[in-house]
Write an enzyme that holds these catalytic residues in place. Structure first.
Site, PDB file in Angstrom:
ATOM      1  N   HIS A  66     -59.075  51.809 -84.173  1.00  0.00           N
ATOM      2  CA  HIS A  66     -58.874  51.084 -84.947  1.00  0.00           C
ATOM      3  C   HIS A  66     -57.373  49.873 -84.511  1.00  0.00           C
ATOM      4  O   HIS A  66     -57.029  49.069 -84.541  1.00  0.00           O
ATOM      5  CB  HIS A  66     -58.927  50.546 -86.152  1.00  0.00           C
ATOM      6  CG  HIS A  66     -58.968  48.801 -87.431  1.00  0.00           C
ATOM      7  ND1 HIS A  66     -59.563  48.099 -86.050  1.00  0.00           N
ATOM      8  CD2 HIS A  66     -58.290  48.423 -87.682  1.00  0.00           C
ATOM      9  CE1 HIS A  66     -60.003  46.977 -86.341  1.00  0.00           C
ATOM     10  NE2 HIS A  66     -58.837  47.098 -87.476  1.00  0.00           N
ATOM     11  N   ASP A  96     -65.174  51.828 -83.221  1.00  0.00           N
ATOM     12  CA  ASP A  96     -63.911  51.682 -84.233  1.00  0.00           C
ATOM     13  C   ASP A  96     -64.857  50.957 -85.048  1.00  0.00           C
ATOM     14  O   ASP A  96     -65.239  50.093 -84.875  1.00  0.00           O
ATOM     15  CB  ASP A  96     -62.977  49.637 -83.788  1.00  0.00           C
ATOM     16  CG  ASP A  96     -62.335  49.622 -84.991  1.00  0.00           C
ATOM     17  OD1 ASP A  96     -62.085  50.642 -85.721  1.00  0.00           O
ATOM     18  OD2 ASP A  96     -61.835  48.379 -84.549  1.00  0.00           O
ATOM     19  N   SER A 122     -56.790  43.357 -86.296  1.00  0.00           N
ATOM     20  CA  SER A 122     -56.831  43.021 -87.302  1.00  0.00           C
ATOM     21  C   SER A 122     -57.077  41.979 -88.179  1.00  0.00           C
ATOM     22  O   SER A 122     -57.280  40.345 -87.527  1.00  0.00           O
ATOM     23  CB  SER A 122     -57.042  44.425 -87.927  1.00  0.00           C
ATOM     24  OG  SER A 122     -57.458  44.846 -88.876  1.00  0.00           O
TER      25      SER A 122
END
Lengths: 667, 247
Positions: free
Chosen positions: B226, B198, B76
């Site tokens: 995610h 996602d 991320s």
């Protein structure tokens, strides 16, 4: 909406459980491992405005708002995977109509025996009320924080202001040119500013803890204590002045104001020492100026006086010359004798008036009768302005009183008369007029006043003052006279005197006809006035009756002359050359003597002292004093004793003696 | 091999992935400041206002650990932190594994970030007002900072502890960032791992990252969501192994 028809036919227990699941007061949902909903209870479906069937197959994520989705994916999805459950997470769920339902959500992973995720059970509580409550609490919290911040700011601001103020006060305290003091109710100094050290030389440590009395001039302590007592009840607004001791031993003057607060005295003292010195210097300068103005007037008169005296002396000399002639007839002798006597009267009057006029004194207003004084000045002027100038007085019968300095008043009159004499070139008429109870007219732009005023005017028959000069005549040093003839201060003295006395001076002039100066002085009610003494004696020539007079006179000539006169009057005399001899002659009770006639100024014991002594020892024995020296009498006073002024005439002496001496008892 | 966790979690998120590499690599796991067991007092608002502050930490940490020519694995937001760290100290890492990366979350013209500016602002507002997240956090927020207990100790959750105040700022630094330009001159070999569904980093973003990086491979997992390192660790491990070489 789900319907019971779609579900398997339940038994009674299953019915109950089914009802609990569908209608429980919280939302239930089951999701497959991929997150898609497999079952939703009626409560949750109803809350969200969907049918349960509509929700099946959708992801739980789809029911969340965008922020909720992000938060779910970043926080709760990982957590669910890691610890198998999450509890009491606050979300907003989206209803079918787009509105939001605040909820608390719990989730738990259910796994099979192999550990594989079978489904996710989600429990949802309606948190509308709680969220609202939380929001209110948060708002309250924020309001409280803001109030706290605002209060902190305010405190800081206040502190800053207080600090600023304290700084300013401290600066004022340090830099003040005045003495600043804080004292307790008894006057013990508790704080003093640095001005004390700079103005009085004392270090602060010497002052604090001591009473201000320790530094006060002994003569001022009583008054200062009284002021201190007053300040406790009312602020001291009108400055109170007293002297404080300087470290060098001298005293300095300070004018104090102050107030009493919270048991303490707060006081400010302004240094007035310099002001006093200046005021004294100014007073001395003013006195010097007045004196010079007077001398100026005297100077203006001197020529006339000398001339007049010469005339008088000429008459006396000529008369005496004739009187020595043995062949002079009795008639002629008598006329010459009268001429000498009259001339001496005039000379005496002149000298006394000149002396009175020239006497030195500070400006001292007193109540006097204007008419009486005006007549006196007129008499003097008459003798000095010369024969060709006639002095006329026009006075009311009633007395008129003003309060002013007599000496200055006379100086003003003389100044105006001198100007009049010069304007008339030695020939004409000078009229002195008194008008009482008149208003003050508007003069040179000044407002009129009702009065009453005494209007004293001097009118001459001279050349008059040109109009272009009228405005300037009162200016100091303005003069039309030749150099050396006048200082230009005369009329400015007149102007200054009238203004100072609460009046004004007006001038009217017509070219070729003459000028009138008018003084306006505020008229006042007469004060207590001594009764005029009754006229003494009568026209008959006074004589003695064999009474015994003790003459005390240190001057042989005068003593011999007095002896001769008194014996000619019919008195018997004994002559003592001084006071001590006189006391010896009088003995214990003065028996045999009827009166003592003593000079005032003598070596050793003076006449007044002698008179007082005799008054105590022999109160029955009258004393008559003789003096030409008015200073002594002005200083010490007469203490009620009778006085005959030198030079005295035989007539005056005889009349006075006759008044105070008891007639001899007959027989 | 350095593993860096993303926003919302801590190093625990690597528990199913990192062990797979321990036999061949020295693995380094850490918590960003404000997350997990990190020293909260080390947080400096100015330093961590942008991702550069976090990148400095990575450089400092890797240097201290003696990493050279290593592999950086970032999930991320940490994917972008790794890119920034590489730019600061290229010698540290030869290869970058970027899991669900996003150089910019807000749409910008032709660029698809997945969110509108308004949506991101709504997220920030939500975080600011504490309406979202652990309900237990509300009480201390209402009671005031002085009474606030250590967040992690109070919660029943033992994983992914975050300080809520720091989390808010981290969210700001993350979701308002725009690091697209930083991708352009990266010369290290990169692996972009993209999930199939996602919501935080949509597929278009993964493709953009892949396109922009010069030496990159793109792997699209079957896994959704995610966090493939948690929901599909085997698939993730396999993709990384394929990239770093299994020999």
């Amino acid at each position: 909406m789900t319907t019971d028809r779609d579900l398997p036919v339940p038994g009674p227990e299953a019915d109950d459980l089914e009802d609990l699941f569908e209608n429980a007061p919280c939302g239930y949902a089951s999701a497959l491992p991929n997150g898609r909903l497999s079952r939703v209870n009626r409560t949750l479906a109803t809350w969200l405005g969907y049918s349960a069937a509509d929700l099946v197959g959708r992801r739980f994520l789809d029911l969340l708002t965008v922020p909720g989705k992000i938060y779910y994916e970043t926080h709760f999805a990982p957590l669910l995977r890691l610890q198998g459950a999450f509890k009491e997470v606050a979300f907003d769920l989206l209803r079918a109509d787009g509105t939001k339902l605040p909820v608390l959500a719990n989730a738990v992973l259910r796994r099979d025996e192999t550990g594989e995720v079978r489904f996710i059970r989600v429990t949802v509580f309606d948190a509308s009320d709680r969220r609202r409550y939380e929001r209110e609490l948060l708002d309250a919290r924020r309001a409280a924080d803001q109030a706290k911040d605002a209060l902190q700011d305010l405190n800081l601001t206040l502190e800053a202001r207080v600090a600023e103020r304290a700084l300013a006060l401290d600066r004022a305290w340090r830099l003040s040119p005045d003495l600043l003091a804080v004292a307790d109710a008894e006057g013990t100094l508790t704080a003093v500013n640095p001005a004390w050290t700079s103005l009085l030389g004392w270090p602060t440590a010497d002052l604090v803890g001591r009473s201000f009395v320790a530094y006060t001039h002994p003569d001022d302590i009583a008054a200062t204590r009284a002021t201190l007592a007053q300040i406790r009840t009312a602020p001291l607004v009108i400055p109170f002045e007293y002297r404080l001791l300087h470290a060098d031993g001298s005293y300095r003057r300070f004018a104090w104001t102050g107030a009493f607060e919270d048991g303490r005295i707060y006081a400010t003292g302004r240094n007035t020492t310099a002001e006093h010195e200046q005021a004294d210097a100014l007073a001395r300068a003013e006195e010097a100026l007045r004196q010079s103005q007077k001398l100026e007037a005297v100077g203006q008169l001197t020529g006339g006086v000398a001339h007049d005296f010469n005339n008088l002396l000429t008459i006396i000399r000529s008369s005496v010359d004739f009187l020595r002639r043995p062949d002079l007839s009795a008639d002629r002798r008598s006329r010459y004798m009268d001429a000498v006597s009259d001339t001496i009267d005039r000379a005496t009057k002149l000298t006394s008036q000149l002396l009175a006029f020239a006497r030195r004194q500070t400006l001292k207003p007193e109540v006097f009768d204007v008419g009486e004084r005006l007549q006196g000045v007129a008499d003097m002027l008459d003798t000095v302005t010369g024969a060709r100038i006639r002095v006329v007085t026009e006075l009311p019968h009633e007395p008129c009183f003003v309060k002013a300095d007599v000496s200055q008043f006379e100086t003003a009159l003389v100044n105006m008369a001198v100007n009049a004499r010069d304007a008339m070139a030695g020939e004409g008429t000078l009229t002195l007029r008194l008008t009482t109870a008149t208003p003050l007219p508007p003069i040179r732009g000044h407002a009129a006043a009702a009065g009453p005023f005494a209007a004293i005017s001097l009118t001459d028959t001279g050349s008059g003052i040109p109009p272009e000069q009228l405005a300037r005549i009162f200016e100091p040093f303005f003069t039309t006279k030749e150099v050396g003839k006048g200082t230009g201060l005369g009329l400015s003295q007149v102007f200054g005197f009238t203004k100072q006395s609460g009046g004004d001076v007006e001038v009217h002039s017509v070219a070729g006809e003459g000028t009138t100066f008018t003084l306006y002085l505020p008229e006042i009610a007469p004060g207590p006035r001594q009764e005029p003494k009754p006229p003494r004696g009568d026209d008959a020539f006074p004589t003695g009756d064999g009474q015994w007079v003790l003459i005390v006179e240190d001057n042989v000539e005068v003593g011999r002359f007095a002896t001769q006169i008194l014996e000619d009057f019919g008195y018997r005399t004994t002559w003592a050359a001084n006071a001590e001899e006189a006391l010896e002659t009088l003995g214990a009770d003065g028996s045999g003597f009827d009166v003592v006639f003593s000079d005032v100024v003598m070596p050793g014991m003076g006449g007044i002292e002698l008179a007082k002594l005799l008054q105590r020892r022999m109160p029955h024995l009258p004393v008559l004093l003789a003096s030409g020296y008015s200073h002594v009498l002005a200083q010490d006073g007469l203490d009620g004793f009778e006085l005959v002024h030198k030079p005295y005439s035989a007539d005056q002496l005889g009349r006075l003696l006759a008044q105070i001496v008891q007639p001899r008892p007959r027989g | 091999m350095v593993f860096a966790h993303g926003f919302g979690c801590d190093q625990n998120m690597w528990r199913y992935v990192a062990p797979a590499f321990e036999d061949r690599f020295r693995t380094v796991l850490f918590d960003h400041v404000g997350a997990g067991a990190s020293d909260l007092s080390a947080y400096e608002p100015t330093k961590y206002e942008t991702l550069a502050g976090y990148a400095d930490d990575v450089v400092e940490l890797a240097t201290a650990m003696g990493v050279k020519g290593g592999i950086f694995v970032g999930h991320s937001v940490s994917a972008m932190i790794g890119v920034l760290a590489w730019k600061k100290a290229p010698e540290l890492f030869d290869r970058l594994v970027l899991i669900c990366p996003s150089p910019r979350y807000v749409d910008d013209g032709d660029y698809v970030g997945g969110f509108t500016q308004a949506q991101i602002e709504e997220l920030i507002d939500f975080l600011d007002s504490n309406y979202l997240g652990w309900s237990q956090a509300m009480a201390p927020a209402i009671m005031g900072n002085a009474e606030r207990p250590e967040f992690g100790q109070e919660l029943t959750n033992s994983f992914c502890r975050t300080d809520p105040e720091i989390a808010k700022r981290f969210a700001r630094a993350t979701f308002l960032s725009d690091n697209r330009a930083d991708l352009v001159d990266v010369t290290a070999r990169c692996l972009v791992i993209q999930c199939s569904d996602d919501i935080v980093a949509p597929r278009e973003v993964g493709e953009y990252v892949h396109r922009t990086l010069r030496h990159s491979e793109l792997v699209v997992l079957n896994a959704s969501g995610h966090c493939p390192n948690l929901s599909a660790p085997e698939e993730t491990v396999a993709a990384i192994k394929a990239f770093v070489g299994d020999d």
